[in-house]
Design a protein around this motif. Structure first.
Motif, PDB file in Angstrom:
ATOM      1  N   SER A 148       0.821  -1.202   0.000  1.00  9.62           N
ATOM      2  CA  SER A 148       0.000   0.000   0.000  1.00  9.62           C
ATOM      3  C   SER A 148       0.856   1.254   0.000  1.00  9.62           C
ATOM      4  N   GLY A 149       1.949   1.227   0.778  1.00  5.39           N
ATOM      5  CA  GLY A 149       2.791   2.400   0.915  1.00  5.39           C
ATOM      6  C   GLY A 149       4.083   2.312   0.129  1.00  5.39           C
ATOM      7  N   ARG A 150       4.895   1.301   0.418  1.00  3.52           N
ATOM      8  CA  ARG A 150       6.184   1.183  -0.255  1.00  3.52           C
ATOM      9  C   ARG A 150       5.981   0.710  -1.697  1.00  3.52           C
ATOM     10  N   PRO A 151       6.957   0.943  -2.579  1.00  2.83           N
ATOM     11  CA  PRO A 151       6.810   0.517  -3.978  1.00  2.83           C
ATOM     12  C   PRO A 151       6.701  -0.999  -4.100  1.00  2.83           C
ATOM     13  N   LEU A 199      15.442   2.527   0.943  1.00  3.51           N
ATOM     14  CA  LEU A 199      14.332   1.865   1.620  1.00  3.51           C
ATOM     15  C   LEU A 199      14.819   0.630   2.374  1.00  3.51           C
ATOM     16  N   PRO A 200      14.219   0.344   3.530  1.00  2.00           N
ATOM     17  CA  PRO A 200      14.644  -0.832   4.299  1.00  2.00           C
ATOM     18  C   PRO A 200      14.250  -2.118   3.594  1.00  2.00           C
ATOM     19  N   SER A 227      12.947   1.439   8.854  1.00  2.00           N
ATOM     20  CA  SER A 227      12.369   0.128   9.134  1.00  2.00           C
ATOM     21  C   SER A 227      10.862   0.263   9.002  1.00  2.00           C
ATOM     22  N   LEU A 228      10.196  -0.873   8.895  1.00  4.77           N
ATOM     23  CA  LEU A 228       8.743  -0.861   8.755  1.00  4.77           C
ATOM     24  C   LEU A 228       8.129  -1.137  10.121  1.00  4.77           C
ATOM     25  N   SER A 229       8.149  -0.089  10.936  1.00  3.06           N
ATOM     26  CA  SER A 229       7.616  -0.129  12.290  1.00  3.06           C
ATOM     27  C   SER A 229       6.877   1.173  12.549  1.00  3.06           C
ATOM     28  N   CYS A 230       6.034   1.184  13.578  1.00  2.98           N
ATOM     29  CA  CYS A 230       5.324   2.413  13.925  1.00  2.98           C
ATOM     30  C   CYS A 230       6.297   3.547  14.210  1.00  2.98           C
ATOM     31  N   ASP A 231       7.313   3.277  15.013  1.00  5.00           N
ATOM     32  CA  ASP A 231       8.248   4.330  15.397  1.00  5.00           C
ATOM     33  C   ASP A 231       8.956   4.924  14.187  1.00  5.00           C
ATOM     34  N   GLY A 286       2.165  -2.963   9.002  1.00  2.00           N
ATOM     35  CA  GLY A 286       2.400  -4.397   9.054  1.00  2.00           C
ATOM     36  C   GLY A 286       3.880  -4.568   9.332  1.00  2.00           C
ATOM     37  N   PRO A 287       4.285  -4.897  10.541  1.00  2.00           N
ATOM     38  CA  PRO A 287       5.707  -4.873  10.910  1.00  2.00           C
ATOM     39  C   PRO A 287       6.583  -5.683   9.953  1.00  2.00           C
ATOM     40  N   GLY A 288       7.638  -5.033   9.466  1.00  2.00           N
ATOM     41  CA  GLY A 288       8.547  -5.679   8.544  1.00  2.00           C
ATOM     42  C   GLY A 288       8.001  -5.864   7.150  1.00  2.00           C
ATOM     43  N   TYR A 289       6.808  -5.320   6.905  1.00  2.00           N
ATOM     44  CA  TYR A 289       6.084  -5.589   5.656  1.00  2.00           C
ATOM     45  C   TYR A 289       5.763  -4.295   4.902  1.00  2.00           C
ATOM     46  N   ASP A 290       4.964  -3.419   5.512  1.00  2.00           N
ATOM     47  CA  ASP A 290       4.507  -2.224   4.811  1.00  2.00           C
ATOM     48  C   ASP A 290       3.792  -1.318   5.808  1.00  2.00           C
TER      49      ASP A 290
END
Length: 312
Positions: free
Chosen positions: A10-13, A110-111, A207-211, A244-248
């Motif tokens: 949804s967000g990352r390419p 990008l991570p 990283s794909l985390s909330c923080d 989605g942690p580690g995902y998007d």
């Protein structure tokens, strides 16, 4: 050459591969012909979050002679699959990507994904099939991440703007639909380059985390909810973030009608969740794989004009 895009994020390419071997290209095109009842011209309107399908593009009109296709076709999977054999054919494409295709390198800033992409595609395909295409928050393992350092609500709330729900602006033009993501939609700012949090300010998420995604959006100029903007920063939209942690990551925006809208990647804007329920609160909506709710934020004029992506 064939160019194959997994319509996943949804967000990352989205990840992209190229198949150069002419024999494999022609074999794949013949296979597409045999499965034409499973194909569509583009992303089906009912697609939501998660793995939606594959876009297959040919680089030459000569390659499509006798096959009966234009420059591209789309194989929907999951909830919008056009038959039980769609997932089986998708598995064949995943195998093709693993054996005979070359991955197009994503932007180096990008991570990386935590799971190798072929494994991720296989797992997402199997999960969608087992769920009948319907995601559920209760199916996720682990504890949901708490909003990242969200301040308590003060006695006086902030003034914001709300716009009427206008999906046609984003859906009716093919370039606008394809080249703007959830971050564009939440910011209500079309860049046509798949904007990425933090890229405009020079500090894209690591990283794909909330923080990490929160820090990137704040760097672009967003504020946490109740950290008010002055009138000079109009329009100020109320938005929400999930990961989605580690995902998007995925963003939502409040509409004038009281519900929330969102745009899953390069697909249509919608105002319903993964159970097809109108979204009255992103925190309680069914967000599928985006299990960690990160909190609410304000977008503003400075942030909107700063955001950018890597192209489309």
């Amino acid at each position: 050459m064939l160019r194959i895009t997994a319509d996943l994020f949804s967000g990352r390419p989205n990840p992209v591969w190229e198949v150069q071997d002419e024999a494999r290209v022609r074999e794949t095109l013949r296979s597409l012909r045999q499965h034409e009842d499973l194909l569509s011209e583009g992303v089906p309107a009912g697609s939501g979050l998660g793995f939606r399908g594959f876009e297959i593009e040919s680089s030459s009109d000569e390659l499509t002679l006798g096959v009966g296709y234009a420059s591209s076709v789309y194989l929907p999977v999951g909830r919008t699959a056009r038959g039980a054999r769609a997932n089986e054919f998708a598995e064949q494409l995943i195998d093709l990507l693993y054996r005979d295709a070359t991955a197009v390198a994503p932007p180096s800033e990008l991570p990386p994904l935590e799971t190798p992409i072929q494994e991720l595609l296989t797992a997402e395909l199997q999960w969608a099939a087992s769920q009948g295409g319907a995601a559920s928050l209760s199916d996720a393992s682990g504890q949901a991440e708490q909003p990242a350092q969200q301040p308590a609500a003060p006695a006086v709330t902030c003034t914001i703007e709300v716009a009427p729900y206008n999906p046609g602006f984003w859906n009716d033009n093919a370039t606008t639909r394809r080249c703007n993501n959830c971050y564009n939609y939440a910011s209500n700012w079309r860049t046509n380059d798949f904007a990425q949090p933090g890229l405009g300010c020079g500090s894209v998420y690591q990283s794909l985390s909330c923080d990490a995604v929160t820090r990137a959006a704040l760097c672009d100029g967003m504020h946490h909810r109740y950290d008010c903007f002055p009138d000079s920063e109009k329009p100020r939209w109320l938005v929400a973030l999930a990961v989605g942690p580690g995902y998007d990551y995925h963003w939502y925006r409040l509409m004038k009608e009281g519900f929330w809208g969102h745009k899953p990647g390069g697909t249509n804007v919608r105002n319903v969740d993964e159970r097809n329920r109108q979204i009255t609160d992103p925190q309680t909506a069914d967000r599928g794989r985006y299990t960690h709710f990160c909190g609410y934020f304000y977008s503003c004029k400075t942030q909107q004009q700063r955001i950018r992506g890597y192209g489309c």
